[in-house]
Design an enzyme around this catalytic site. Structure first.
Site, mmCIF file in Angstrom:
data_model
loop_
_atom_site.group_PDB
_atom_site.id
_atom_site.type_symbol
_atom_site.label_atom_id
_atom_site.label_comp_id
_atom_site.label_asym_id
_atom_site.label_seq_id
_atom_site.Cartn_x
_atom_site.Cartn_y
_atom_site.Cartn_z
ATOM 1 N N ASP A 29 30.164 61.882 -26.074
ATOM 2 C CA ASP A 29 31.549 62.554 -25.992
ATOM 3 C C ASP A 29 31.085 64.175 -25.674
ATOM 4 O O ASP A 29 31.966 65.006 -26.428
ATOM 5 C CB ASP A 29 32.492 62.646 -27.428
ATOM 6 C CG ASP A 29 32.891 61.298 -27.381
ATOM 7 O OD1 ASP A 29 33.076 60.561 -26.490
ATOM 8 O OD2 ASP A 29 33.527 60.830 -28.527
ATOM 9 N N ASP A 86 36.345 55.271 -37.320
ATOM 10 C CA ASP A 86 36.468 56.402 -36.118
ATOM 11 C C ASP A 86 36.695 57.827 -36.737
ATOM 12 O O ASP A 86 36.625 58.741 -36.147
ATOM 13 C CB ASP A 86 37.497 56.097 -35.147
ATOM 14 C CG ASP A 86 37.123 54.713 -34.226
ATOM 15 O OD1 ASP A 86 36.023 54.717 -34.127
ATOM 16 O OD2 ASP A 86 37.854 54.271 -33.811
#
Length: 578
Positions: free
Chosen positions: A293, A517
């Protein structure tokens, strides 16, 4: 971590890659008797300067007990210069002036006769960095065989090491993280998957040496040697600690501020490279997945894109994502048995026309920064910690319904790809086209993209409209493609497998199933992790997910922490079924 997506128009996909805490440790115990013991004492010490940089170095110390068995140990030595230990692992190190002592950790104090243990440290130094001449173990002077000299990690395999291969997963076993395996096995039904290999996440500086008594990098590598038993063997590491990490999200922010590139290089990458360069591990195939990411954010979430995030503009302007990834690739890629795979987002992030080539160009820029070259990239990984289906079998991007292309459906939203495998194969060709070697391979994270269970469509949707066709047939049951946090209904995907399709080196479980997450609510912490509303099941969305509900599970802990409800959801909805 969270992945933020920016299609040319409205979809947003962020993959939150949670962190797997990894911790300190090294080798198997080996030392001498404690001071109060009446046993005969004897020892040898091997002290090596494993890597050096301006103003500092990493040291590695191996101790072998040649006397009677001991239950605890303390090693002492004196520096000849101004060396100052700043960080240690697999032992507790104290220093007074030039005098240093290292005492055993809780797990490596007992040493049988002939047993060995090892530990390491980082230190500051200016001037001459001489190897200490005398060591004492539990008060007894040791015989020191040789000594180390400053060196960078080896760039060629030492004698007896495995030759470099095209696909590191081919014909090889893969490391099962014992810490994750224990958590999985403790869950009802968890023993069905607790023997599967998962990634080891190095998500902060402390994780190199160990967090909260857990295993560190050396401990994992030592465990891998045991599991390998001399056979070809892969260890999967996630390199994840860039300055200003995950600029478009909050749940996966990290410890380093946007400008702390020197700390990233010297306190994070250099120690990892030094450990991986230890010849002890030369026969392992070490797969590093580099900075999840990060680089795609420099394409999709910066000005003048409509989904601009100010922090991503900062990271594009200061160049520290490019510098950090380039430095990591260069330093880690100098180790002969390391295979670098760069994170390449997923189809719902960079599969749109505006993002596809632009992302490949950014990856090329990073791969040639800070002394790196494209030859230090073995491949790329897609879908890390995300939920995109590996293959959608009920429709293709070329289908049309009632005169409208699948690309015009609300779900696909003009993307060129409908699943991860078609995206990975096409993006591989794009990467080769911009200058990466033709032999690069792709990894697909299938840890949470199975979408099985009762909601899985048995066939194509009704051909009433293009939307009924796509929505009725798609395996990916998220409310919106841009939803990424602890998704309800998700299931374990394809089991890890080498060379499953053309151009794909492996299906992997890089994100350990069962690790959150992000938190469903604000949870104070010292890891730099913020609260992201996309992890709140009551959140009604934003322009990036077209103002849909988040689809997140309730009562989730911080990213990287164990989330039993998520693990059970993944077991229940696994496809192929368990």
């Amino acid at each position: 971590m969270s992945r933020t997506i920016t299609p040319p128009r409205r979809a947003r996909t962020a993959v939150l890659a949670a962190l797997a805490l990894v911790a300190a440790a090294v080798g198997t115990a080996t030392v001498l008797e404690g001071p109060a013991s009446a046993a005969a004492a004897g020892c040898t010490v091997d002290y090596k300067i494993q890597s050096s940089w301006s103003g500092g170095f990493s040291g590695a110390v191996a101790v072998t007990n040649t006397g009677d068995a001991v239950s605890s140990w303390k090693l002492e030595w004196t520096f000849a210069g101004n060396q100052k230990v700043t960080q240690g692992w697999s032992s507790t190190i104290t220093q007074s002036g030039t005098a240093v002592s290292a005492t055993n950790a809780s797990w490596n104090g007992t040493l049988a006769t002939g047993a060995s243990t090892s530990f390491g440290f980082n230190a500051d130094v200016t001037g001459t960095n001489a190897v200490p001449t005398t060591f004492k173990l539990n008060g007894v002077t040791c015989n020191v065989p040789g000594g180390g000299t400053p060196t960078d990690p080896p760039t060629t395999p030492p004698p007896g090491s495995s030759a470099r291969v095209d696909n590191p997963y081919a014909g090889a076993g893969v490391y099962v993280n014992p810490e994750w395996s224990r958590k999985a096995a403790a869950e009802p039904g968890g023993t069905k998957v607790s023997n599967q290999p998962t990634g080891v996440w190095l998500d902060r500086i402390a994780a190199i040496n160990g967090v909260n008594g857990g295993m560190g990098l050396r401990a994992h590598l030592d465990a891998a040697l045991t599991q390998a038993a001399g056979n070809p063997f892969v260890v999967q590491l996630v390199i994840y600690n860039l300055p200003g990490r995950d600029c478009a999200a909050l749940a996966s922010n990290g410890e380093l501020g946007p400008t702390e590139i020197t700390r990233y290089q010297k306190e994070y990458i250099d120690p990892i490279a030094a450990i991986l360069g230890d010849t002890k591990y030369a026969n392992l195939r070490i797969v590093t997945t580099v900075e999840i990411d990060s680089l795609p954010n420099l394409v999709t979430n910066v000005s003048p894109r409509p989904t601009v995030t100010p922090q991503c503009d900062v990271m594009k302007a200061n160049g520290n994502y490019i510098k950090g990834v380039g430095y990591a690739l260069n330093k880690l890629g100098a180790v002969a048995n390391v295979y670098n795979y760069v994170d390449a987002g997923h189809h719902g992030w960079i599969g749109w026309d505006d993002n596809f080539n632009a992302s490949a160009q950014i990856f090329k820029q990073a791969a040639t920064a800070e002394g790196s070259t494209v030859d230090k990239v073995a491949g790329f990984i897609v879908n890390t910690a995300n939920y995109g289906a590996t293959k959608e079998n009920n429709f293709t991007i070329n289908d049309s319904v009632a005169g409208k292309s699948v690309r015009e459906s609300k779900w696909v939203d003009w993307n060129r790809y409908v699943d991860e495998q078609s995206f990975a194969q096409a993006f591989r060709q794009e990467l080769v086209g911009v200058g990466f070697p033709s032999g690069i391979g792709m990894l697909i994270d299938t840890s949470r993209n199975g979408w099985g269970g009762s909601a899985r469509p048995a066939g194509p949707g009704a051909q009433t409209t293009v939307d009924t066709y796509v929505d009725g047939g798609r395996y990916d049951r998220r409310i919106h493609l841009g939803n990424w946090c602890n998704q309800s209904g998700a299931g374990l995907g394809e089991r890890p497998k080498a060379a499953p399709a053309a151009g794909i080196d492996a299906y992997v479980w890089m994100k350990p199933p069962g690790e959150s997450d992000g938190a469903s609510k604000v949870i104070p912490n010292d890891q730099g992790k913020g609260f992201d509303q996309m992890c709140d099941p009551t959140y009604t969305g934003n322009p990036r997910n077209n103002n849909h509900m988040s689809g997140a599970l309730p009562n989730a802990p911080l990213s990287g922490d164990w989330f039993s409800a998520q693990f059970q959801e993944l077991l229940k909805n696994a496809y192929p079924a368990l």
